[in-house]
Design a protein around this motif. Structure first.
Motif, short mmCIF file in Angstrom:
data_model
loop_
_atom_site.label_atom_id
_atom_site.label_comp_id
_atom_site.label_asym_id
_atom_site.label_seq_id
_atom_site.Cartn_x
_atom_site.Cartn_y
_atom_site.Cartn_z
N GLY A 1 0.78 -1.23 0.00
CA GLY A 1 0.00 0.00 0.00
C GLY A 1 0.80 1.27 0.00
O GLY A 1 0.24 2.37 0.02
N GLY A 2 2.15 1.14 -0.01
CA GLY A 2 2.97 2.34 -0.05
C GLY A 2 2.82 3.19 1.20
O GLY A 2 2.53 2.70 2.30
N LYS A 3 3.00 4.49 1.03
CA LYS A 3 2.93 5.41 2.16
C LYS A 3 1.54 5.42 2.77
O LYS A 3 1.38 5.48 4.00
N ALA A 4 0.49 5.35 1.94
CA ALA A 4 -0.87 5.35 2.46
C ALA A 4 -1.12 4.11 3.33
O ALA A 4 -1.73 4.20 4.41
N GLY A 5 -0.63 2.95 2.88
CA GLY A 5 -0.78 1.74 3.67
C GLY A 5 -0.06 1.83 5.00
O GLY A 5 -0.55 1.38 6.04
N MET A 6 1.15 2.43 4.97
CA MET A 6 1.90 2.60 6.21
C MET A 6 1.20 3.55 7.17
O MET A 6 1.14 3.30 8.39
N LEU A 7 0.63 4.63 6.67
CA LEU A 7 -0.09 5.58 7.52
C LEU A 7 -1.32 4.93 8.14
O LEU A 7 -1.68 5.22 9.29
N ASN A 8 -1.97 4.06 7.40
CA ASN A 8 -3.12 3.33 7.96
C ASN A 8 -2.68 2.39 9.08
O ASN A 8 -3.39 2.21 10.07
N ASP A 9 -1.50 1.77 8.92
CA ASP A 9 -0.96 0.95 10.00
C ASP A 9 -0.69 1.80 11.23
O ASP A 9 -0.99 1.38 12.36
N ALA A 10 -0.12 2.98 11.03
CA ALA A 10 0.17 3.87 12.15
C ALA A 10 -1.11 4.33 12.83
O ALA A 10 -1.17 4.49 14.06
N LEU A 11 -2.14 4.56 12.03
CA LEU A 11 -3.43 5.01 12.57
C LEU A 11 -3.98 4.02 13.59
O LEU A 11 -4.63 4.42 14.56
N LYS A 12 -3.70 2.74 13.40
CA LYS A 12 -4.25 1.71 14.28
C LYS A 12 -3.58 1.69 15.65
O LYS A 12 -4.20 1.27 16.64
N ILE A 13 -2.33 2.13 15.74
CA ILE A 13 -1.61 2.02 17.01
C ILE A 13 -1.28 3.37 17.64
O ILE A 13 -0.81 3.42 18.78
N ALA A 14 -1.50 4.46 16.90
CA ALA A 14 -1.18 5.78 17.43
C ALA A 14 -2.06 6.11 18.63
O ALA A 14 -3.23 5.75 18.67
N THR A 15 -1.48 6.81 19.60
CA THR A 15 -2.22 7.19 20.80
C THR A 15 -2.50 8.69 20.87
O THR A 15 -3.17 9.14 21.79
N GLY A 16 -1.98 9.44 19.91
CA GLY A 16 -2.15 10.88 19.93
C GLY A 16 -3.53 11.34 19.49
O GLY A 16 -4.21 10.65 18.71
N GLU A 17 -3.92 12.51 19.96
CA GLU A 17 -5.15 13.13 19.47
C GLU A 17 -4.97 13.58 18.02
O GLU A 17 -5.92 13.60 17.25
N TYR A 18 -3.73 13.95 17.71
CA TYR A 18 -3.39 14.35 16.34
C TYR A 18 -2.26 13.47 15.83
O TYR A 18 -1.38 13.04 16.59
N LEU A 19 -2.29 13.21 14.52
CA LEU A 19 -1.18 12.57 13.84
C LEU A 19 -0.37 13.63 13.11
O LEU A 19 -0.94 14.45 12.38
N GLY A 20 0.93 13.62 13.30
CA GLY A 20 1.81 14.49 12.53
C GLY A 20 2.62 13.63 11.59
O GLY A 20 2.96 12.49 11.92
N VAL A 21 2.93 14.13 10.42
CA VAL A 21 3.70 13.36 9.43
C VAL A 21 4.89 14.17 8.95
O VAL A 21 4.74 15.34 8.54
N TYR A 22 6.07 13.54 9.03
CA TYR A 22 7.28 14.12 8.47
C TYR A 22 7.98 13.05 7.65
O TYR A 22 8.31 11.98 8.18
N ASP A 23 8.17 13.31 6.37
CA ASP A 23 8.92 12.38 5.54
C ASP A 23 10.35 12.26 6.06
O ASP A 23 10.85 13.15 6.76
N ALA A 24 11.02 11.18 5.67
CA ALA A 24 12.35 10.90 6.23
C ALA A 24 13.37 11.97 5.87
O ALA A 24 14.39 12.11 6.57
N ASP A 25 13.14 12.72 4.81
CA ASP A 25 14.10 13.76 4.40
C ASP A 25 13.66 15.15 4.84
O ASP A 25 14.32 16.14 4.51
N ALA A 26 12.56 15.25 5.59
CA ALA A 26 11.99 16.56 5.95
C ALA A 26 12.22 16.85 7.42
O ALA A 26 11.44 16.43 8.28
#
Length: 432
Positions: free
Chosen positions: A122-147
């Motif tokens: 699923g690429g980046k979208a699939g990975m973000l969905n995996d993170a969505l399942k285990i994240a505990t934050g009220e907000y999700l922040g995203v930073y690419d590996a080079d950013a």
């Protein structure tokens, strides 16, 4: 028939000029209103500090991942309110190992950081969905590996959503090119990004309160994403897709113009072409899926956004291709007419249409230079003679690459429709 085509092209160019002027007016208004110096040493306390889970997607990023993780762990935000999930996504290098080595340092002891070696699809979208399942934050922040985020980036993003948490489901910042002095291509990309973020993003937010989630340097309400069903699995431009989903839900994506991150850009034409073609194709697919909302009861902002994308990626592109074609054909016909008697210019010099085309080309060039210089003047350290000269050359060279990339993306989509197979290949952007 051909005269009608000429007139349509001229009217299209006028429409493009009007749209550019309107956006520029909004951008200038925003800049004059908001760009005041901020004393970052004395930032006020936020009304509250919601828990934030920062997600870092990384696919073979051993060259840059440590610097980004250091920047994230050094953010001006309470450590006990910050969770960090670093995904080594289908890596064949030492990405995970380099992060774990960094986390062994005493100053990072007790920090809430997890390194996850992922092998899913699923690429980046699939990975973000995996993170969505285990994240505990009220907000999700995203930073690419080079950013690598600036020290106060997360503070400014949270500050923005807290202004109106019911309406602002997400907030996004600015991404700056840290390798822009590398070569001609990176300098042109830098000019494009400055113009996009200083004029287009600010103009659309000022006039319509329309924002777009970029691929990095943003936060989004976790529950809102969950309610929307997460990111579109396998999407080429998951950021554009989730932006449209939020707008359909009646939510706003707020611009936090002081939140900055520094990212690498492609340094070769091959890397640039494949990255931008993927983006263009992804945007075309998202736009195609949302065209229906022009005529339904969706919120008016999504209709404006669909029209904006439709004009930028289809209508104006077609007019530019036709206009450029006429310009090249007329030039060649004028030069070769003495040698090839049957060859005549499509538009004779001195005719009304030729004068109108010339005036349109001059107006487009002048407006490009105007908005580029306003954008450069508003960005610290960018208003230089060198950047001005590069912007002149970029108009006739780099800016035309967008047309070629767009045509290639459309060709790929048509090919896949005819063959019934998806031939998209993911090219890893080389890091330096």
């Amino acid at each position: 028939m051909i005269e009608h085509l000429y007139i349509l092209t001229i009217l299209t160019i006028w429409a493009s000029l009007v749209l550019t002027l309107v956006t520029l007016a909004g951008g200038v208004t925003f800049l004059l209103t908001h760009l005041r110096r901020t004393n970052v040493a004395r930032l006020p306390e936020l009304s509250r500090y919601p828990r934030v889970t920062v997600v870092v997607p990384a696919h073979n990023e051993e060259r840059v991942i440590r610097e980004t993780v250091r920047a994230i762990l050094g953010l001006h935000y309470p450590a006990d309110r910050l969770e960090v999930l670093i995904y080594a996504d289908n890596c064949q290098d030492r990405t995970a190992e380099r992060v774990r080595d960094l986390l062994q340092r005493p100053k990072y002891a007790g920090r809430q950081v997890r390194v996850i070696e992922r092998t899913g699809s699923g690429g980046k979208a699939g990975m973000l969905n995996d993170a969505l399942k285990i994240a505990t934050g009220e907000y999700l922040g995203v930073y690419d590996a080079d950013a690598a985020p600036e020290h106060n980036a997360l503070y400014f993003l949270v500050q923005k959503v807290l202004e109106d948490p019911e309406r602002y489901a997400a907030a996004f910042g600015r991404n700056k090119t840290r390798n822009y002095q590398q070569n001609f291509l990176t300098r042109c990309i830098n000019l494009e990004i400055i113009n996009t973020q200083r004029i287009q993003h600010t103009g659309l937010w000022q006039l319509f309160k329309i924002g777009r989630i970029p691929g990095t340097n943003f936060i989004i309400n976790r529950q809102m994403v969950t309610d929307l069903g997460g990111w579109h699995h396998g999407a080429l431009t998951e950021d554009t897709a989730i932006s449209f989903s939020l707008m359909r839900a009646g939510k706003l994506i707020a611009l936090a113009h002081r939140a900055e991150a520094f990212q690498q850009e492609p340094e070769t034409l091959f890397a640039y072409y494949n990255q931008r073609k993927r983006w263009a194709r992804g945007n075309y697919e998202v736009l195609g899926a949302n065209l229906k909302h022009l005529l339904d009861r969706s919120p008016w902002r999504i209709k404006v956004e669909v029209l904006y994308y439709l004009c930028t990626f289809f209508w104006f592109n077609a007019a530019i291709v036709l206009s450029n074609g006429l310009f090249v054909f007329n030039g060649l016909a004028t030069v070769l007419q003495g040698h090839v008697p049957l060859l005549h210019p499509a538009i004779a010099m001195g005719e009304t249409l030729s004068i109108l085309f010339l005036l349109n080309w001059v107006a487009m060039f002048y407006l490009y230079i105007l908005q580029m210089n306003i954008a450069l003047a508003s960005d610290y350290g960018q208003a230089t003679v060198v950047n001005f000269l590069y912007s002149l050359v970029a108009y006739f060279t780099y800016s035309q690459l967008f047309i070629a990339v767009s045509l290639a993306a459309v060709g790929d989509i048509l090919r896949d429709k005819l063959t019934g197979k998806r031939h998209t290949h993911w090219y890893k952007t080389q890091r330096f």
